[in-house]
Design a protein around this motif. Structure first.
Motif, PDB file in Angstrom:
ATOM      1  N   ILE A 193     -47.212 104.422  50.640  1.00  0.00           N
ATOM      2  CA  ILE A 193     -48.112 104.649  49.504  1.00  0.00           C
ATOM      3  C   ILE A 193     -49.108 103.501  49.392  1.00  0.00           C
ATOM      4  N   ARG A 194     -48.591 102.263  49.564  1.00  0.00           N
ATOM      5  CA  ARG A 194     -49.472 101.086  49.474  1.00  0.00           C
ATOM      6  C   ARG A 194     -50.491 101.074  50.594  1.00  0.00           C
ATOM      7  N   GLU A 195     -50.010 101.363  51.828  1.00  0.00           N
ATOM      8  CA  GLU A 195     -50.917 101.293  52.979  1.00  0.00           C
ATOM      9  C   GLU A 195     -51.917 102.441  52.952  1.00  0.00           C
ATOM     10  N   GLY A 196     -51.497 103.610  52.435  1.00  0.00           N
ATOM     11  CA  GLY A 196     -52.342 104.797  52.515  1.00  0.00           C
ATOM     12  C   GLY A 196     -53.134 105.014  51.241  1.00  0.00           C
ATOM     13  N   ILE A 197     -53.595 106.243  51.109  1.00  0.00           N
ATOM     14  CA  ILE A 197     -54.529 106.573  50.039  1.00  0.00           C
ATOM     15  C   ILE A 197     -53.827 106.872  48.728  1.00  0.00           C
ATOM     16  N   TYR A 203     -62.777 123.935  62.876  1.00  0.00           N
ATOM     17  CA  TYR A 203     -62.388 123.500  61.533  1.00  0.00           C
ATOM     18  C   TYR A 203     -63.353 122.413  61.077  1.00  0.00           C
ATOM     19  N   ASP A 204     -63.688 122.473  59.801  1.00  0.00           N
ATOM     20  CA  ASP A 204     -64.421 121.353  59.221  1.00  0.00           C
ATOM     21  C   ASP A 204     -63.369 120.449  58.582  1.00  0.00           C
ATOM     22  N   LEU A 205     -62.885 119.501  59.375  1.00  0.00           N
ATOM     23  CA  LEU A 205     -61.742 118.705  58.939  1.00  0.00           C
ATOM     24  C   LEU A 205     -62.011 118.013  57.607  1.00  0.00           C
ATOM     25  N   ARG A 206     -63.220 117.477  57.454  1.00  0.00           N
ATOM     26  CA  ARG A 206     -63.532 116.746  56.219  1.00  0.00           C
ATOM     27  C   ARG A 206     -63.450 117.686  55.014  1.00  0.00           C
ATOM     28  N   ASN A 216     -54.963 116.743  43.219  1.00  0.00           N
ATOM     29  CA  ASN A 216     -56.044 116.834  42.253  1.00  0.00           C
ATOM     30  C   ASN A 216     -56.968 115.615  42.355  1.00  0.00           C
ATOM     31  N   TYR A 217     -57.334 115.312  43.598  1.00  0.00           N
ATOM     32  CA  TYR A 217     -58.141 114.125  43.822  1.00  0.00           C
ATOM     33  C   TYR A 217     -59.344 114.500  44.662  1.00  0.00           C
ATOM     34  N   GLN A 218     -60.488 113.976  44.290  1.00  0.00           N
ATOM     35  CA  GLN A 218     -61.709 114.241  45.041  1.00  0.00           C
ATOM     36  C   GLN A 218     -61.888 113.130  46.072  1.00  0.00           C
ATOM     37  N   LEU A 219     -61.651 113.457  47.358  1.00  0.00           N
ATOM     38  CA  LEU A 219     -61.797 112.445  48.408  1.00  0.00           C
ATOM     39  C   LEU A 219     -63.257 112.040  48.560  1.00  0.00           C
ATOM     40  N   THR A 220     -63.489 110.752  48.742  1.00  0.00           N
ATOM     41  CA  THR A 220     -64.841 110.306  49.082  1.00  0.00           C
ATOM     42  C   THR A 220     -64.974 110.290  50.598  1.00  0.00           C
ATOM     43  N   GLU A 221     -66.193 110.210  51.092  1.00  0.00           N
ATOM     44  CA  GLU A 221     -66.404 110.124  52.537  1.00  0.00           C
ATOM     45  C   GLU A 221     -65.688 108.908  53.103  1.00  0.00           C
ATOM     46  N   ALA A 222     -65.729 107.814  52.332  1.00  0.00           N
ATOM     47  CA  ALA A 222     -65.080 106.585  52.797  1.00  0.00           C
ATOM     48  C   ALA A 222     -63.565 106.759  52.861  1.00  0.00           C
ATOM     49  N   ASP A 266     -62.771 108.591  56.084  1.00  0.00           N
ATOM     50  CA  ASP A 266     -62.891 107.698  57.245  1.00  0.00           C
ATOM     51  C   ASP A 266     -61.719 106.734  57.319  1.00  0.00           C
ATOM     52  N   GLY A 267     -61.252 106.301  56.149  1.00  0.00           N
ATOM     53  CA  GLY A 267     -60.099 105.395  56.138  1.00  0.00           C
ATOM     54  C   GLY A 267     -58.851 106.104  56.631  1.00  0.00           C
ATOM     55  N   ILE A 268     -58.660 107.346  56.189  1.00  0.00           N
ATOM     56  CA  ILE A 268     -57.450 108.083  56.559  1.00  0.00           C
ATOM     57  C   ILE A 268     -57.412 108.355  58.062  1.00  0.00           C
ATOM     58  N   ILE A 269     -58.518 108.758  58.629  1.00  0.00           N
ATOM     59  CA  ILE A 269     -58.506 109.118  60.064  1.00  0.00           C
ATOM     60  C   ILE A 269     -58.965 107.971  60.966  1.00  0.00           C
ATOM     61  N   TRP A 270     -59.016 106.744  60.407  1.00  0.00           N
ATOM     62  CA  TRP A 270     -59.319 105.528  61.181  1.00  0.00           C
ATOM     63  C   TRP A 270     -60.664 105.600  61.899  1.00  0.00           C
ATOM     64  N   THR A 271     -61.679 106.090  61.253  1.00  0.00           N
ATOM     65  CA  THR A 271     -62.976 106.208  61.918  1.00  0.00           C
ATOM     66  C   THR A 271     -63.474 104.848  62.424  1.00  0.00           C
ATOM     67  N   ALA A 272     -63.250 103.830  61.627  1.00  0.00           N
ATOM     68  CA  ALA A 272     -63.751 102.513  62.032  1.00  0.00           C
ATOM     69  C   ALA A 272     -63.103 102.070  63.338  1.00  0.00           C
ATOM     70  N   GLN A 273     -61.801 102.380  63.508  1.00  0.00           N
ATOM     71  CA  GLN A 273     -61.079 101.910  64.697  1.00  0.00           C
ATOM     72  C   GLN A 273     -61.296 102.818  65.894  1.00  0.00           C
ATOM     73  N   GLN A 274     -61.359 104.143  65.656  1.00  0.00           N
ATOM     74  CA  GLN A 274     -61.392 105.044  66.800  1.00  0.00           C
ATOM     75  C   GLN A 274     -62.505 106.075  66.701  1.00  0.00           C
TER      76      GLN A 274
END
Lengths: 363, 252, 354
Positions: free
Chosen positions: A81-85, A319-322, A334-340, A343-351
């Motif tokens: 929970i701490r590491e993720g969203i 599929y439109d994954l986003r 019941n949460y509105q994901l932001t684009e950021a 990107d954090g969940i699927i590690w866009t910055a890393q991969q």
């Protein structure tokens, strides 16, 4: 619903019948048959739940739509929970007691009693030592088995039933079924030799582990999404060496999301692994970490399948994954994901520059 | 060459050695006699430096050829390898025996008449043979002091005789000091020049064999009546022997 | 090695009494070479033996050449360092076992008896818990092993003297304490990252061998082996009763500690790069004793050669038998325990025969 009954699943059937019975006889009582065939009777929907198995914490949050029913969890669930969203979506979640169990699943009865739960979810089939303390303390224990999609749907149904929200699990199961059948239908036509060899590494930094086909959830969704488990010859989860990986020469390498210090560079920097087809073609991906880790089964698993299906066979899927993620998180949390967030969940910055990741890029 | 001066050894409150003084000089052989528990072994250990002194001083060369009563039980070395260990003192921590050291070991084995089992395993020898090998090892040290702990006690009469002949032969050149403990005053008569009597009821007596190995003192030492007899040996020369008068009147 | 154990008589040629031992050593050397070559040629990745040997030859003839193909990397970057570490660790552990058995005059003694292994294990587990790997891990492992040794030394020193019995008892106490600390670390370790790392590491493996690790462990292992080898004649003397050893000019209670420190050095370096590997220090010395006898001047090199061969062989099995790596500790125990039982029986029958 009909689909579930057709699958001849006696657990679900049991839970369903119990519900029907409960509806007919005593409007209040809820009866659940768990994975050790025990009957759990609840006078009212459970409102104070402790989850000892790791993936269940986020499952309870998703099913109940918030953290208020979760009063105790495994320390490792808290880590996720701490590491993720989830920690961002539900800031209060980090305050839930993780003293109720050790990471070895041995409950701490005093801490359990202190949070006064009306239902404690625990592993089935791992011996009485981790169950008896709960029962002896006069608490309701719901025992669950783990590992396959089927079992996951069963125990999620049990929990949904226990909290009196069967409509939540029906929704979830329907979604899973739709996604699963959609992927199965598209993949069915792929000949065996066009299915890429996919190696999922359960651990990488201490020793390297991989799992064979039996009892491995990762192997199941690799097959589902049109891949072949490169480690199929293994018997259960085992330690392997680099030479073996070189011999398998996988076309895709999936890294676990459990090890926080692990990213795809671990493969690209390794003298042996960097020569595998997967590394050469930049098809190395770390499993995303969302409301829970995407490697084991959870309420977010359909997202895992879509993500992997797009990576293995981009030409077959669109599929439109986003969008799917945004929709799912809205429903689940019941949460509105932001684009950021995405990107954090699927590690866009890393991969982000891995092969096929461009299709996940924000528009 | 080796000895103690006013040595005191205590075990807890018990004073085992009280102001003990004796010495063995070059060319002389000393026998230490005493009843069980009177401190023979302690005196020997103190003299060798194995036992700390509460008071007094110890005189000894750096290396002493020491023959223990029993060898370490686990010695599975070849006899020659065991004897070569006598050279260790001169080799230091990291030294290895050279051809010269091995030659010295062979000489020592020859000297005690044990060269024929140089290649046997030590732990497969008989008690008497082991004693000879240990003596050879002590000789191989090259030390001019030889200390033997009860050398005859585990041997049959034939082996005792051999050992005593050997001790006499080693004494003959008069170039080394020999100290041994024994239960048998006849060993002192056969191979010693001086004797140290660890009397149970008073201070130890140290003096030449002729003055110390006498019936009166031995009676005090062992609490048994003793007789000195003169025997005619095979070669016709006279030889003294002491006998305990266990049989009382009849022997008298 | 001593060279003249013969009786030097006029008739006997000098080499004859040596032929048995000489033959034994020649066999050990050949066995080790064969084990190393075979190990370099086999593995889960299929490189033909000829290719492997060719790659090896090229690397020896033209060192420093770029290692590019997968075949080359497998042989030179995966197998070669692994074989080297396994050989060094096997030789060092077996040598350490012989040395300890010598100074304790007890063939059943191993580094666990002194608590060194447990101390090293604790150091390693602590480092892994803190996320430390590489050279710093070696340092901490080393400190762990040495602390155990020093603790044993202080406990065992009574009236300025250390008796063997008190050393063994102190070793038990200190070893148990460090074992408990390792359990404690396992208890609090993160099951997602450090716990599997600790568990895997405690089981022992050469799977993570790299040339970096060779460089990290080689100095300590080789220094330990070299100094113990230099002490080989002294070990003969130290294997006698203390009073005998003292009469021969040794200072057993001090020199024993030199041996202990060298053993701690070896165990620390080995444990740091390949975890806890048991049985080698127990089984190999026994086997070597049966072949070359008890004299440390021959026993030490024989043990080192046999230990290296054994370790390379076992590790080759561990990484080739199945797709999964078989834990080394499991294999050494499965091979070691029955072999040890057999040797022990022979040993005692041998005794009774005398």
């Amino acid at each position: 619903m009909s689909d579930r009954i057709r699958s001849g699943n006696r657990w679900l059937l049991g839970a369903g019948l119990a519900l029907a019975f409960a509806g007919a006889a005593a409007a209040e009582e809820i009866v659940i048959t768990d994975h050790e065939n025990r009957e759990i009777h609840l006078d009212a929907p459970a409102s104070r739940i402790v989850t000892i198995p790791m993936p269940l914490a986020s499952g309870v949050i998703a099913l109940s739509g918030g953290t208020d029913r979760l009063v105790g969890l495994n320390p490792l669930s808290l880590t996720a929970i701490r590491e993720g969203i989830l920690g961002k979506i539900f800031p209060d979640a980090v305050n839930i007691s993780d003293a109720v169990t050790g990471t070895d699943f041995v409950p701490n009865v005093e801490a359990l009693a202190a949070v006064n739960p009306d239902l404690v979810v625990q592993w089935a089939g791992r011996g009485p030592e981790i169950v008896d303390p709960i029962v002896n303390a006069g608490l309701n224990a719901l025992l669950i088995k783990y590992g396959t999609e089927e079992l996951t749907r069963q125990y999620m149904t049990m929990v949904a039933t226990a909290i009196g929200k069967p409509e939540r699990i029906a929704e979830l199961v329907d979604w899973s079924d739709v996604v699963q059948h959609d992927i199965e239908a598209k993949v069915a036509s792929i000949p065996q030799d066009e299915r890429p060899n996919v190696l999922y590494l359960g651990r990488s930094l201490s020793d390297i582990t991989a799992a064979g086909d039996t009892g491995s959830y990762s192997s199941w969704y690799i097959a589902l999404t049109g891949g072949r488990n490169a480690a199929a010859e293994l018997d259960g989860t085992s330690s392997i060496n680099r030479e073996q990986i070189a011999q398998w020469d996988p076309e895709v390498i999936l890294l676990n999301s459990f090890e926080p210090n692990l990213d795809v560079n671990w493969v690209y920097d390794d003298p042996i692994l960097s020569l595998t087809k997967a590394a050469q073609q930049h098809r190395v991906y770390k499993m995303p970490l969302g409301g829970y880790r995407w490697d084991p089964p959870s309420q977010e698993s359909p997202l895992t399948w879509m993500w992997l299906a797009e990576l293995l066979h981009p030409e077959l899927f669109d599929y439109d994954l986003r969008a799917e993620m945004t929709k799912a998180y809205k429903t689940l949390y019941n949460y509105q994901l932001t684009e950021a967030d995405i990107d954090g969940i699927i590690w866009t910055a890393q991969q982000g520059d891995s092969l096929g990741y461009d299709q996940f890029a924000a528009q | 060459m080796i000895g103690l001066t006013n040595a005191v050894v205590r075990f807890g409150n018990r004073c085992v050695l009280d102001q003990l003084s004796f010495s063995a000089e070059r060319g002389r052989s000393l026998a230490i006699l005493g009843p069980n528990g009177r401190g023979k072994t302690t005196a020997l250990r103190a003299m060798l430096g194995f036992q700390a002194l509460a008071a007094g001083t110890r005189t000894a060369p750096a290396v002493v050829g020491y023959v223990p009563q029993y060898a370490s039980s686990n010695q599975s070395y070849k006899v020659l390898d065991a004897v070569v260990m006598g050279r260790a003192a001169g080799l230091g921590l990291f030294g290895q025996p050279s051809a010269r050291d091995i030659a010295a070991a062979r000489d020592a084995l020859e000297q005690v008449g044990a060269l024929r089992f140089a290649k046997e395993r030590f732990d497969r020898l008989s008690g008497g043979e082991r004693q000879l090998v240990l003596l050879a090892r002590a000789l191989a040290t090259g030390s001019k002091v030889l200390v033997l702990d009860e050398p005859g006690s585990a041997l049959d009469l034939n082996n005792q005789a051999r050992l005593l002949r050997l001790l006499s032969a080693l004494r003959a050149p008069r170039d080394r000091a020999i100290v041994f403990t024994t239960h048998d005053p006849n060993h002192a008569l056969a191979a010693a020049d001086d004797a140290l009597l660890m009397l149970p009821d008073g201070p130890a007596l140290f003096g030449p064999v002729a003055e110390t190995i006498v019936p009166e003192l031995l009676e005090r030492l062992y609490g048994v009546p003793m007789r000195l007899v003169n025997l005619i040996g095979e070669d016709g020369t006279g030889q003294n022997a002491v006998l305990p008068a266990f049989a009382g009147r009849r022997a008298a | 090695m001593s060279t003249q154990i013969d009786d030097g008589g006029a008739i006997a040629p000098r080499w004859r009494p040596w032929s048995r031992t000489g033959f034994a050593f020649a066999s050990f050397g050949v066995a080790l070479m064969v084990a190393i070559l075979v190990s370099l040629c086999v593995g889960r990745y299929s490189v033909s033996a000829m290719t492997a040997l060719h790659i090896l030859g090229e690397a020896i003839v033209h060192p420093g050449q770029a290692i590019e193909s997968m075949d080359q990397r497998i042989v030179l970057l995966v197998r070669a360092p692994r074989v080297v570490i396994a050989a060094m660790a096997g030789a060092a552990l077996a040598t350490a076992g012989v040395a300890l058995q010598g100074v304790f005059r007890n063939p059943l003694v191993s580094p666990e008896v002194l608590g060194i292994s447990q101390g090293a294990a604790f150091g390693g587990a602590l480092a892994i818990t803190m996320g430390i790997w590489g050279v710093p891990l070696l340092g901490i492992v080393f400190i762990g092993g040495f602390s155990a040794l020093i603790a044993v030394g202080m406990l065992a020193r009574i009236n300025g003297q250390t008796e063997i019995l008190t050393v063994i008892l102190s070793g038990m106490v200190v070893g148990s304490l460090f074992s408990a600390c390792v359990s404690l670390l396992q208890f609090i370790a993160d099951p997602n990252s450090s716990l599997p790392a600790i568990v895997y590491w405690l089981m022992g493996s050469f799977a993570t061998a790299t040339w970096d690790r060779v460089l990290v462990s080689a100095p300590g292992l080789l220094l330990g082996i070299a100094l113990l080898w230099a002490l080989r004649f002294r070990l003969n003397v130290l294997s006698l009763d203390d009073s005998e050893a003292r009469s021969l000019g040794a200072r057993p209670d001090q020199e024993r500690w030199l041996v202990f420190v060298l053993v701690a050095l070896i165990v620390g370096c080995q444990v740091a790069v390949s975890g806890i590997v048991g049985w080698v220090g127990l089984v190999i010395p026994h086997a070597a004793r049966l072949i070359v006898g008890h004299d440390h001047r021959r026993l030490l090199p024989a043990t080192a050669l046999l230990g290296a061969t054994f370790m390379v062989g076992v590790d080759t099995l561990a990484r080739t038998l199945t797709a999964a790596e078989i834990p080394l500790g499991v294999l050494t125990a499965i091979i070691g325990a029955p072999a040890f039982a057999l040797l022990l029986r022979r040993h005692f029958k041998d005794r009774e025969a005398t």
